[in-house]
Scaffold this active site. Structure first.
Site, short mmCIF file in Angstrom:
data_model
loop_
_atom_site.label_atom_id
_atom_site.label_comp_id
_atom_site.label_asym_id
_atom_site.label_seq_id
_atom_site.Cartn_x
_atom_site.Cartn_y
_atom_site.Cartn_z
N ASN A 91 0.77 -1.16 0.17
CA ASN A 91 -0.03 0.01 0.02
C ASN A 91 0.69 1.25 -0.09
O ASN A 91 0.13 2.27 -0.49
CB ASN A 91 -0.95 0.15 1.05
CG ASN A 91 -1.80 1.33 1.40
OD1 ASN A 91 -2.51 1.73 0.74
ND2 ASN A 91 -1.11 1.83 2.45
N SER A 139 -4.19 2.74 -8.18
CA SER A 139 -5.29 4.08 -8.48
C SER A 139 -6.07 4.24 -9.69
O SER A 139 -5.26 3.52 -10.80
CB SER A 139 -4.26 5.23 -8.16
OG SER A 139 -5.00 6.57 -8.53
N TYR A 151 3.45 9.72 -10.60
CA TYR A 151 2.63 9.06 -9.82
C TYR A 151 1.78 8.06 -10.72
O TYR A 151 1.39 6.92 -10.33
CB TYR A 151 1.52 10.14 -9.12
CG TYR A 151 0.37 9.31 -8.17
CD1 TYR A 151 0.73 8.80 -6.98
CD2 TYR A 151 -0.82 9.18 -8.70
CE1 TYR A 151 0.03 8.16 -6.18
CE2 TYR A 151 -1.91 8.74 -7.85
CZ TYR A 151 -1.55 8.03 -6.65
OH TYR A 151 -2.58 7.61 -5.85
N ALA A 153 2.16 6.85 -13.56
CA ALA A 153 3.19 6.00 -14.32
C ALA A 153 3.46 4.80 -13.22
O ALA A 153 3.50 3.45 -13.64
CB ALA A 153 4.55 6.48 -15.02
N SER A 154 3.74 5.12 -12.22
CA SER A 154 4.14 3.86 -11.26
C SER A 154 2.91 3.17 -10.95
O SER A 154 3.12 2.08 -10.64
CB SER A 154 4.61 4.95 -9.90
OG SER A 154 3.53 5.40 -9.17
N LYS A 155 1.75 3.82 -10.79
CA LYS A 155 0.57 3.01 -10.40
C LYS A 155 0.08 2.10 -11.71
O LYS A 155 -0.51 1.16 -11.50
CB LYS A 155 -0.62 4.02 -10.04
CG LYS A 155 -0.44 4.58 -8.61
CD LYS A 155 -0.12 3.80 -7.47
CE LYS A 155 -0.12 4.57 -6.23
NZ LYS A 155 0.36 3.68 -5.09
N ILE A 184 -9.97 9.32 -2.70
CA ILE A 184 -10.32 8.97 -1.06
C ILE A 184 -10.19 10.02 -0.06
O ILE A 184 -9.03 10.43 0.09
CB ILE A 184 -9.62 7.64 -0.64
CG1 ILE A 184 -9.93 6.42 -1.77
CG2 ILE A 184 -9.95 7.26 0.75
CD1 ILE A 184 -11.44 6.11 -1.96
#
Length: 251
Positions: A91, A139, A151, A153-155, A184
């Site tokens: 996570n 995400s 962010y 690209a990593s997800k 969220i």
């Protein structure tokens, strides 16, 4: 509903706040022994106390998963305390929302490589046990364009990695899945800060959610608990959006 998880042992990274905390609390409520890590000591200890009240075994250690030695130390300590690891929830996130080199470096090192390191560490333990569940928290930003590049690209990479692992590990009775949460909102989180300090941006994003509200960590925690439970025994290689309709692509 009894998810059939009582007595299992789980590791959740980045679990002192928000989604990670809710996943840990939900699993503990199902009778799962939980090990958590996070960088912030104060929030980590507060969550540890909440978990202990659930009547399960709890292990909490301050750890930056971007540091391979510290991550190894945490995982080895969990193995020593719990003996087996049945569930791993990757996570932790750098939550780097820019496009500078340091944003890319943090996203790759924490979101991707931190998850890869943890996963590679526990897979042999799960193979030895004859079963296991690995869950990645990605995400909706990883599913479509428009989010901060590093962010997103990593997800997206986590979704791809999860699918590949699911195929490789299915013969070993290890299931691998991904959750892609939408926006969220929780105390101290990104969207609470946006609501208080950048209301136009908050309202703009809120307007993209057909359900008319932000999600809660508890809603992610319950889905996560289901996916790592025997109730989802035929689910592997899946990326499940939990977003109130925010993600609108067919895929």
């Amino acid at each position: 509903m009894d998810l059939g998880l009582k007595g299992k042992n789980a590791i959740i990274t980045g679990a002192s706040k928000g989604i990670g905390r809710s996943i840990a609390l939900t699993l503990a409520a199902e009778g799962v022994n939980v090990a958590i890590c996070a960088r912030g000591e104060e929030a980590l200890r507060a969550t540890e106390k909440e978990l202990i009240k659930k009547g399960v075994k709890v292990y909490a250690q301050s750890c930056d998963i971007g540091d391979s030695e510290k991550l190894d130390s945490f995982l080895d300590a969990v193995k020593s305390k719990f003996d087996t690891v049945d569930i791993l929830v990757n996570n932790a996130s750098a939550l780097s929302l820019g496009d500078e080199y340091n944003d890319w470096e943090a996203s790759i090192n924490i979101d991707i490589l931190g998850s890869v390191r943890a996963t590679r560490k526990v897979i042999p333990w799960m193979i030895e046990s004859g079963h296991g569940n690995i869950l990645f928290i990605s995400s909706v930003s990883g599913l479509e364009s428009g989010s901060p590049p590093a962010y997103a690209a990593s997800k997206a990479a986590l979704i791809s990695y999860s699918k590949t692992l699911a195929v490789q590990l299915a013969p070993k009775h290890i299931r691998v899945n991904t959750i892609a949460p939408g926006s969220i909102e929780f105390s101290g989180g990104l969207w609470e800060m946006a609501k208080n300090h950048d209301r136009p941006f908050y309202e703009m994003v809120l307007g993209t959610i057909p359900s008319g509200r932000m999600g809660t960590p508890d809603e992610i925690g319950k889905v996560a608990a289901f996916l790592v439970s025997p109730c989802a025994s035929w689910v592997t290689g899946t990326c499940l959006s939990v977003d109130g309709g925010q993600h609108k692509s067919n895929f």
